[in-house]
Structures are given as C-alpha cells and as structure tokens.
Design a protein around this motif. Structure first.
Motif, PDB file in Angstrom:
ATOM      1  N   ALA A   1     -26.262  -0.312  10.963  1.00 14.22           N
ATOM      2  CA  ALA A   1     -26.000   1.066  11.390  1.00 14.22           C
ATOM      3  C   ALA A   1     -26.474   2.081  10.358  1.00 14.22           C
ATOM      4  O   ALA A   1     -26.792   3.227  10.695  1.00 14.22           O
ATOM      5  CB  ALA A   1     -24.507   1.255  11.655  1.00 14.22           C
ATOM      6  N   LYS A   2     -26.554   1.652   9.103  1.00 21.02           N
ATOM      7  CA  LYS A   2     -27.004   2.562   8.042  1.00 21.02           C
ATOM      8  C   LYS A   2     -28.514   2.568   7.872  1.00 21.02           C
ATOM      9  O   LYS A   2     -29.039   3.208   6.959  1.00 21.02           O
ATOM     10  CB  LYS A   2     -26.322   2.178   6.726  1.00 21.02           C
ATOM     11  N   GLY A   3     -29.210   1.825   8.755  1.00 27.19           N
ATOM     12  CA  GLY A   3     -30.654   1.927   8.768  1.00 27.19           C
ATOM     13  C   GLY A   3     -31.425   0.736   8.253  1.00 27.19           C
ATOM     14  O   GLY A   3     -32.659   0.733   8.286  1.00 27.19           O
ATOM     15  N   GLN A   4     -30.740  -0.311   7.778  1.00 22.70           N
ATOM     16  CA  GLN A   4     -31.467  -1.494   7.336  1.00 22.70           C
ATOM     17  C   GLN A   4     -31.976  -2.287   8.542  1.00 22.70           C
ATOM     18  O   GLN A   4     -31.364  -2.285   9.608  1.00 22.70           O
ATOM     19  CB  GLN A   4     -30.578  -2.400   6.476  1.00 22.70           C
ATOM     20  N   THR A   5     -33.087  -2.963   8.355  1.00 25.79           N
ATOM     21  CA  THR A   5     -33.575  -3.863   9.403  1.00 25.79           C
ATOM     22  C   THR A   5     -32.775  -5.162   9.356  1.00 25.79           C
ATOM     23  O   THR A   5     -32.115  -5.467   8.354  1.00 25.79           O
ATOM     24  CB  THR A   5     -35.061  -4.196   9.205  1.00 25.79           C
ATOM     25  N   LEU A   6     -32.865  -5.938  10.432  1.00 30.16           N
ATOM     26  CA  LEU A   6     -32.153  -7.214  10.463  1.00 30.16           C
ATOM     27  C   LEU A   6     -32.645  -8.132   9.353  1.00 30.16           C
ATOM     28  O   LEU A   6     -31.844  -8.801   8.691  1.00 30.16           O
ATOM     29  CB  LEU A   6     -32.328  -7.880  11.830  1.00 30.16           C
ATOM     30  N   ASP A   7     -33.945  -8.169   9.134  1.00 25.19           N
ATOM     31  CA  ASP A   7     -34.488  -9.019   8.066  1.00 25.19           C
ATOM     32  C   ASP A   7     -33.938  -8.596   6.704  1.00 25.19           C
ATOM     33  O   ASP A   7     -33.606  -9.455   5.863  1.00 25.19           O
ATOM     34  CB  ASP A   7     -36.010  -8.952   8.050  1.00 25.19           C
ATOM     35  N   GLU A   8     -33.845  -7.296   6.468  1.00 27.08           N
ATOM     36  CA  GLU A   8     -33.305  -6.802   5.191  1.00 27.08           C
ATOM     37  C   GLU A   8     -31.841  -7.188   5.033  1.00 27.08           C
ATOM     38  O   GLU A   8     -31.400  -7.592   3.948  1.00 27.08           O
ATOM     39  CB  GLU A   8     -33.460  -5.284   5.115  1.00 27.08           C
ATOM     40  N   VAL A   9     -31.079  -7.085   6.121  1.00 24.01           N
ATOM     41  CA  VAL A   9     -29.653  -7.430   6.065  1.00 24.01           C
ATOM     42  C   VAL A   9     -29.484  -8.905   5.729  1.00 24.01           C
ATOM     43  O   VAL A   9     -28.675  -9.278   4.869  1.00 24.01           O
ATOM     44  CB  VAL A   9     -28.958  -7.089   7.402  1.00 24.01           C
ATOM     45  N   VAL A  10     -30.248  -9.767   6.414  1.00 28.11           N
ATOM     46  CA  VAL A  10     -30.157 -11.213   6.179  1.00 28.11           C
ATOM     47  C   VAL A  10     -30.540 -11.550   4.743  1.00 28.11           C
ATOM     48  O   VAL A  10     -29.860 -12.329   4.059  1.00 28.11           O
ATOM     49  CB  VAL A  10     -31.046 -11.973   7.179  1.00 28.11           C
ATOM     50  N   ASP A  11     -31.612 -10.937   4.244  1.00 26.02           N
ATOM     51  CA  ASP A  11     -32.057 -11.199   2.873  1.00 26.02           C
ATOM     52  C   ASP A  11     -31.023 -10.741   1.853  1.00 26.02           C
ATOM     53  O   ASP A  11     -30.730 -11.445   0.878  1.00 26.02           O
ATOM     54  CB  ASP A  11     -33.390 -10.492   2.600  1.00 26.02           C
ATOM     55  N   ASN A  12     -30.459  -9.568   2.066  1.00 33.17           N
ATOM     56  CA  ASN A  12     -29.492  -9.017   1.110  1.00 33.17           C
ATOM     57  C   ASN A  12     -28.166  -9.768   1.132  1.00 33.17           C
ATOM     58  O   ASN A  12     -27.486  -9.876   0.113  1.00 33.17           O
ATOM     59  CB  ASN A  12     -29.236  -7.533   1.395  1.00 33.17           C
ATOM     60  N   MET A  13     -27.794 -10.285   2.294  1.00 32.95           N
ATOM     61  CA  MET A  13     -26.520 -10.980   2.419  1.00 32.95           C
ATOM     62  C   MET A  13     -26.536 -12.292   1.642  1.00 32.95           C
ATOM     63  O   MET A  13     -25.550 -12.671   1.013  1.00 32.95           O
ATOM     64  CB  MET A  13     -26.208 -11.239   3.895  1.00 32.95           C
TER      65      MET A  13
END
Length: 337
Positions: free
Chosen positions: A269-281
């Motif tokens: 919701a804050k603008g990250q892509t799904l790939d970015e979220v998965v990588d950061n998690m």
C-alpha cells in the motif's frame, strides 16, 4: 513421558514450537537445510534471522542431515513453507521406508499447494504412504511466534480425522501457557489457517492506505464469510470458522504487525512492488501463493470471493490498491446472508 520429536523447519514458528516441546520435557531435534543456522542453534542457542533476542534451550539439538534428525522419533512436525512441504515429505518417506519407523505426522504450515490446490494434510498423506506413518494432524490457531516465545497465553487447535492422533498432539504441546483443543474437522481448520493470510494481506494494505477500525472490521468479517464459503464447499463444518482456526486466527493475523502477511500488505500500500516486498521480507509470505490458489479454486467451484479476487488482481494483475478498494465498495447491493 519423554518422547523423541523431530521438528522440520527452523523459521520463527518452527523454532519456537521446537523450544516449547523441549520445555515440555521431550527430546527435540530441529532440522534446517542451512548449516550456518544449525551451527548457530547448537552453539549460541539463538536463531537471529528469525527470533531476535531469544535464547533457545541448550538441550534442543539442531541437524542439517534429515536422516539423522528423524531416525527413531515418535513424532515428526512439519513447519516448512507450504510450497516446500511435498519435496521435504518425499525425502522423509524415503528415510522412513529405510528405517522402518512409523511416526505420528503433524504439520503447522498454513497454505495450499499451488500446483494441486491440496491442503497440507493431503500433500503429506500422498507423499508419505500410510505404511510408513501413523495419523496426520494439523496444529493451528491464533499464535504469533513472538507471543509464544514470551509465554503469553495462547490457545490453538489440533485437528485430525483420527482423534487419537489429535489427542496425541494435544498431550505433547499443552502446558500452562499453551492450551490445545481437539477438532475432527481437518478440512475446516486447514482452510481457515491458509486463507486467513489473504485477509491479513488486505488488512495490512488498508492500514497502509490510512483506513481505520471500521474498514478493518468490515474486511475481517466479510473475509471470514469468504473463507467459510470456500471451506464448506469442500465439506468443512461451518462452526469451525467461528473457532480458533477461523475467526481467532484472522483476528491475530489481520491486526498484528508481527504478521509477515500484514506487513507485506502494508508495504504494498505504501508503493513497493511485490518483488520488492518479497526481497525485503527475507521470509516466505504464504498469503501471496495462497491468494492465487484460492482465487483459482473459487473460479473452478463457482464460489463468490470478491475480496480474494480483488487481492489477486493487486498481486497478479497490477491493479492499483485504492482502485481495488473502490471497486469492492461500488459492487451491487446484496443481502448479508
């Protein structure tokens, strides 16, 4: 009575459940595919990637050799990611055939296999022949690893078609802060456990967009209705979804910042892509794969799941989250029940 138990998977939930079983007086072996993680657990008695500032029992032994971990145990607890369960179970089956052991099989994984749409107990039953095991059970309910680690009061459900197996799980896990109920509706318990992660993604997204408690309550309530519709289409008991593995699990997963699915929705919701979220998690976000499986199952069976469909469109079709919320709200009016 002490039992030898192998816990497969050393993430936050697997390692904390292993520590709890050790605390209950069992001889616990925990397996990880990562030798560095195994060394850390055995020497420093920490699991820094998953459970910061927690010291594990020094009597719990970690292994990176699967055969060493499971040989001679009475119970094997699977706490590996849902999409990895089959491959690990197939390796376990080969070892059990070799050793002649027939352990109880339990899992605490929350997901649906994408390629087959099978629940985890179905995957385990298919991968491990009945000749090489006893009953299959699932342990599920509102249970964040961080709260169990600090011995907060936690109530969960052990479900199995074999009530002796469910009662066995109840016996080895229950203590003064971790209470276990039994249930024979393994279908409902597993659907509740898996599908609530979809709702947690949505709850995190609503929070990230700035929506408040009314929106959160609406999502959780209508999300539970969707979960119940799909689960009962497979024969689940509707009452299961108002229990610990249904509404209980939704409450904790859709309201807690400890939930990685909630955090993933918030970051989207804050603008990250799904790939970015998965990588950061850096950890598996079960709700992402489960959303796809649930969406496709609902399409096949003609079950109405508009929230799941909206989250699927965000994750897999690139739909903007605010537009998905708006479209949900502008649907034609209908009766609640």
């Amino acid at each position: 009575m002490t039992e030898k138990i192998a816990v497969l998977g050393a993430g936050s939930w697997g390692s904390i459940l292993a520590n709890l079983l050790d605390e209950n007086g069992n001889e616990v072996r925990i397996w990880s595919y990562n030798p560095k993680q195994v060394e850390e657990l055995n020497t420093a008695h920490t699991n820094s990637r998953y459970m910061k500032n927690f010291t594990f029992s020094d009597s719990m032994v970690a292994y990176d050799d699967l055969e060493e971990a499971i040989t001679g145990v009475g119970t094997i607890l699977f706490v590996v990611p849902a999409q990895s369960t089959r491959s690990v179970a197939e390796e376990v089956a080969k070892i059990l055939k070799k050793t002649g052991d027939r352990p109880q099989i339990v899992h605490a994984s929350k997901g649906i296999e994408q390629s087959t749409y099978q629940r985890m107990s179905q995957v385990l039953a298919e991968a491990i022949p009945q000749s090489e095991r006893k009953g299959i059970s699932v342990l599920s309910g509102p249970s964040q690893a961080e709260d169990v680690a600090r011995r907060d009061i936690t109530l969960v459900t052990a479900a199995s078609e074999d009530m002796d197996a469910a009662e066995h799980v109840q016996k080895i896990f229950m203590n003064h802060y971790f209470r276990v109920y039994t249930n024979n509706d393994i279908i409902g318990v597993e659907f509740g456990a898996a599908l609530k992660n979809i709702i947690a993604l949505g709850a995190g997204a609503l929070y990230g967009l700035g929506y408040g408690d009314n929106a959160k309550a609406a999502l959780m309530t209508r999300g539970l209705a969707e979960i119940s519709r799909l689960g009962t289409s497979f024969g689940a008991d509707p009452m299961t979804f108002i229990g610990l593995s249904g509404v209980g699990d939704i409450i904790v997963t859709a309201t807690s910042e400890n939930s990685r699915n909630w955090r993933a929705g918030n970051e989207l919701a804050k603008g990250q892509t799904l790939d970015e979220v998965v990588d950061n998690m850096g950890m598996v976000i079960e709700g992402v794969a489960t959303t796809k499986a649930a969406y496709e199952l609902a399409q096949q069976r003609g079950v109405s799941m508009p929230i799941t469909e909206a989250i699927y469109d965000v994750l897999y079709n690139g739909k903007e989250i605010r537009q998905a919320v708006s479209d949900l709200m502008r649907r034609e009016g209908k009766a609640e029940f």
